[in-house]
Write an enzyme that holds these catalytic residues in place. Structure first.
Site, PDB file in Angstrom:
ATOM      1  CG  ASP A  65       8.549   9.516  -5.313  1.00 32.60           C
ATOM      2  OD1 ASP A  65       8.168   8.713  -4.433  1.00 32.60           O
ATOM      3  OD2 ASP A  65       9.108   9.163  -6.371  1.00 32.60           O
ATOM      4  CE  LYS A  97      11.385   6.660  -5.703  1.00 30.82           C
ATOM      5  NZ  LYS A  97      10.947   6.961  -7.067  1.00 30.82           N
ATOM      6  CB  VAL A 156      15.590   3.585  -3.800  1.00 24.63           C
ATOM      7  CG1 VAL A 156      16.414   4.450  -4.757  1.00 24.63           C
ATOM      8  CG2 VAL A 156      15.441   4.274  -2.459  1.00 24.63           C
ATOM      9  CB  THR A 206      -0.872   0.053   1.264  1.00 25.01           C
ATOM     10  OG1 THR A 206      -0.033   0.407   2.372  1.00 25.01           O
ATOM     11  CG2 THR A 206      -1.532  -1.279   1.554  1.00 25.01           C
TER      12      THR A 206
END
Ligand code: ADP
Ligand code: ASP
Ligand code: MG
Length: 814
Positions: free
Chosen positions: A677, A681, A608, A554
């Site tokens: 985002d 990472k 990643v 999820t």
């Protein structure tokens, strides 16, 4: 002569009794003794009914009714109508006596062991009589003989001791003059010298058969039951258990002593001296070979032959400074237990003599505690010894095998297997014969302990992984699909047996304790119960499977908040959800710490670069002593797509829209376009390189106008993109004018991280990046000028699913 014994399940119903008859009819010996148990469940029913009667609970009559029905209906179904009435009247007369006995107990409000034996003997008396009549009706040359007339015991009711001399004489006298070829006898029952009915202990019909076999020195004793022999572990609890074809008397005795109830432990004694082999056979699969128990019958010198367990165990420990060096304490301790007739299943004593600890049945624990405290009253009062300590609800698991003594490392393997699976060991004992190593564990851990030990010792290194998958959207569905396709390969080539035990989406959840059939998971889930994160966790925890893995597919923060709960229960976590690893540093650190402490991997390779082995590579660099100097990377599949597609002949708005429609962005595209985002990472990579960083420490110069970043819905966001189209075009033109391409780059150097749009010139490693590809350059001490480069597709459900899969396989090899 041959002796055959049929257990409770084998005679539970008329159709089973037909099976028994065909087995008996096939035996070609000149004389056959058939020993039978009570119809399955009847002994328990008799005991419960008499307990009710003796506590003056009138509902005992219901139990009696059921006992009557079981026997009368069996007669009606087994015996032809013309000969039924004589049999029925005999059975009814026995049942009447039983009723009178129960009534007596009800009226007095008491039951003595003597009366209990009398009552419970009706189970075997009735079953054997009915079966002998059935045999006759079927044309077999059969007769009935009451074992109480042959087997003589003392008056130790409920578990009487056999007088072998008398018994052997009786048996020999009877069988030498018995004209019938087949004799049916009740198991379990015997009689005292004064003629009272006694019994030989629960499961004692096996013993009856062995007593007869030894008295008559027969060639073979056959125990017919509901499993195809003695297994490497109880087949009802360990699915992978295998039948042991050959086993020695000693091993069989040890296994049965430690709970393999397929054979009642005392059974071996009478036949051992006479070297009569015992065959364990399955009434329902008469052709399967079963197990042969005989002298020195340990096939090929194998070490561990079986794993068994005894439940309902309590540990009783006596300790205190007053015990050191004082002779006689152990003697008094054991004497006390022996005087109360309490049998000891396991003993351990610390070499400091500071404590003695015994394992006994839960049933005896109160009596034992009271008696021992009384014996050491003086020492306890003067504080030399502490009052007895008791721990209940435990189980003993034992490894058994004749040849274990000549092998090192078995106990190490046993305890490390249990430890790895988070099974806490309360006490350990090894028999002086070195034929068994036992550990006392919590009752709730039994299934897990047996299965993991079985896996470690018997399953040619096949390791079972039990997955609990939350989130079955794009990535989750692909993942389940990949497992389904690879299942066979993994089992054969990697010795990994992967089972999906539970799945959940945001609406429903479904479980199958034997593994969900992966072709049907969608319908299983549709018919599942309402989804609930806490209930899901509780279920995983209560199933308590070894090698459990929670898989989070999820993007939910709430789900990522539950990882600690799983790890603390030694349940591994595999996740493509980036939230946990990019949240507060302390939280991330704690999860890594828990993973170590509880021996449960926490893996997030897909956080990643989707399926690219970026984090794994980084881990290997660090583990082998390398140091990361700098990381440069293009890590956003969505931003790559956007800037690879955007030029002066399309609008920025349309390109972002297309990226969203093709599933390259998060549902909320600002997460990608704002650079959040990518920040997450690079944060994860920096942390994995050993730096303590938080998201606030990362510099982010957004290329988006402030207004676009502050929109509250996707619609507003896309509208703002339209409004600022000229700015985006300018970005493009500036780059194109200097022969550069726009790339969204993340960088980490000297402990600092930043993300942002950069103009990349021709010849740079980033220049030719296509589509949604990712690239990472690791500059390290060992790769100082030419970086270690990892490049490839960095987004998409298929590659993300395969990244999760790779993490699962890493756990399999852990
Ligand atoms: P019966 O009624 O025929 O005497 P039992 O119920 O006493 O049968 O014994 C058979 C049962 O023993 C099997 O159903 C199985 O659950 C249990 N069992 C426990 N350990 C083992 C083992 N190692 N191998 C085979 N059976 C076992
Ligand atoms: N019927 C007895 C019991 O259930 C004896 C036996 O079946 O072996 O314990
Ligand atoms: Mg039995």
């Amino acid at each position: 002569m041959k002796v055959l014994k049929f257990g409770g399940t084998s005679v539970a119903h008329p159709e089973n009794i037909h099976k028994v008859k065909s087995i008996v009819a096939q035996a070609d010996n000149d004389q056959i003794a058939v020993v039978v148990s009570a119809f399955g469940g009847v002994t328990d029913l008799l005991l419960n009914t008499s307990r009710l009667a003796s506590s003056q609970d009138l509902s005992y009559k219901e139990g009696l009714k059921e006992i009557e029905n079981r026997h009368l209906s069996s007669v009606k179904s087994l015996i032809p109508v013309q000969s039924q009435s004589a049999v029925l009247s005999q059975v009814k007369s026995e049942l009447n006596t039983l009723e009178t006995l129960l009534e007596g107990s009800y009226l007095i409000g008491e039951i003595t062991p003597k009366l209990s034996d009398k009552i419970v003997s009706y189970g075997e008396l009735l079953s054997s009589f009915i079966i002998s009549e059935f045999f006759k009706a079927e044309g077999l040359d059969a007769s009935f003989k009451d074992s109480r007339e042959l087997i003589k015991t003392d008056s130790n009711f409920e578990k009487a001791n056999v007088d072998f001399q008398l018994t052997n004489t009786n048996c020999q006298a009877y069988f030498s003059s018995n004209a019938k070829r087949i004799t049916v006898l009740p198991g379990f029952v015997a009689s005292s010298k004064s003629g009272d009915s006694t019994t030989l202990g629960r499961g004692g019909s096996d013993y009856t058969a062995a007593i007869l076999a030894a008295a008559m020195e027969v060639e073979l004793l056959e125990i017919w039951t509901d499993v195809s022999g003695m297994y490497t572990a109880n087949p009802k609890l360990v699915k992978q258990a295998k039948c042991v074809a050959n086993i020695s008397y000693e091993e069989a005795m040890e296994l049965s002593h430690f709970g393999a109830k397929v054979l009642y432990p005392p059974t071996i004694q009478p036949v051992l001296g006479k070297e009569i082999p015992i065959a364990i056979k399955n009434t329902f699969e008469p052709d399967s070979p079963g197990t042969l128990i005989a002298k020195n019958n340990n096939g090929n010198g194998k070490t561990v032959r079986g794993i068994s367990h005894v439940g309902n165990i309590s540990l009783l420990s006596l300790e205190g400074p007053g015990m050191v060096g004082i002779p006689g304490i152990s003697k008094r301790f054991f004497e006390t237990l022996s005087l109360k007739n309490i049998s000891i299943v396991l003993i351990t004593q610390a070499s400091s003599e500071h404590s003695i600890c015994v394992g006994i049945s839960d049933h005896d624990v109160d009596l034992a505690t009271e008696a021992v405290n009384e014996t050491f009253e003086y020492e306890i009062a003067s504080k030399k010894i502490k009052p007895v300590m008791v721990e209940k609800d435990l189980t003993i698991v034992a490894l058994v095998g004749d040849n274990m003594k000549s092998h090192q490392g078995l106990s190490g393997k046993m305890f490390s297997t249990l430890g790895k699976n988070n099974v806490n060991i309360r006490a350990i004992a090894q028999g002086a014969s070195e034929r068994n190593i036992s550990a006392v564990i919590k009752k709730d851990d039994v299934k897990k302990a047996l299965n993991s030990l079985h896996e470690a010792f018997f399953e040619e290194n096949i390791k079972q992984l039990n997955l609990f998958v939350m989130g079955v959207g794009n990535v989750g569905a692909k993942f389940l699909d990949q497992i389904r396709q690879q299942k066979k390969y993994l089992k054969e080539e990697l010795k990994l047996n992967i089972r999906v035990i539970g799945i959940s989406n945001s609406r429903t959840m479904a479980f199958d304790e034997n593994g969900i059939a992966l072709k049907d998971w969608e319908s299983d889930l549709a018919n599942g119960e309402p989804a609930n994160r806490e209930a899901f966790f509780q279920k995983v925890k209560s199933l308590n499977y070894r090698n459990s893995v929670f898989v989070d597919n999820t993007a939910s923060a709430e789900v990522s908040n539950t990882y600690a709960d799983y790890l603390k229960n030694s349940i591994s976590v595999v996740t493509c959800n980036k939230i946990a690893c990019s949240s507060d540093f302390d939280y991330y650190k704690n999860l890594k710490h828990l993973a170590k402490q509880y021996n449960a991997p926490f893996l997030f390779e897909t956080n990643v670069g989707a399926g690219l082995p970026i984090i794994d590579t980084l881990k290997h660099l660090i583990a082998s002593g390398d140091k990361v100097k700098k990381i440069q990377a293009v890590l956003s599949g969505s931003l790559n797509f956007v800037f690879n597609t955007f030029n002066d002949s399309v609008t920025f708005h349309d390109v972002v829209k297309q990226a969203q429609e093709q599933g390259y962005t998060e549902p909320d595209p600002t997460i990608d376009l704002s650079g959040v985002d990518v920040m997450r990472k690079i944060l994860i990579l920096a942390r994995e390189s050993g730096h303590q960083l938080n998201i606030q420490d990362i510099a982010n110069e957004s290329f988006l106008p402030k207004e676009s970043l502050e929109t509250n819905s996707n619609e507003e966001f896309f509208a703002s993109l339209k409004k600022y189209e000229a700015d985006f075009q300018q970005l493009y033109n500036e780059a194109a004018a200097s022969d550069c391409k726009l790339k969204y780059v993340a960088q980490f150097e000297n402990g600092k991280a930043k993300v942002g749009l950069q103009k990349i010139p021709k010849g740079h490693d980033f220049y030719n990046l296509e589509g949604s590809d990712n690239i990472v350059l690791f500059f390290t001490e060992r790769y100082p000028n030419q970086p270690l480069i990892i490049k490839g597709a960095g987004a998409g459900a298929d590659v993300t699913a395969s990244g999760i899969f790779a993490d699962i396989i890493r756990i399999g090899n852990f």
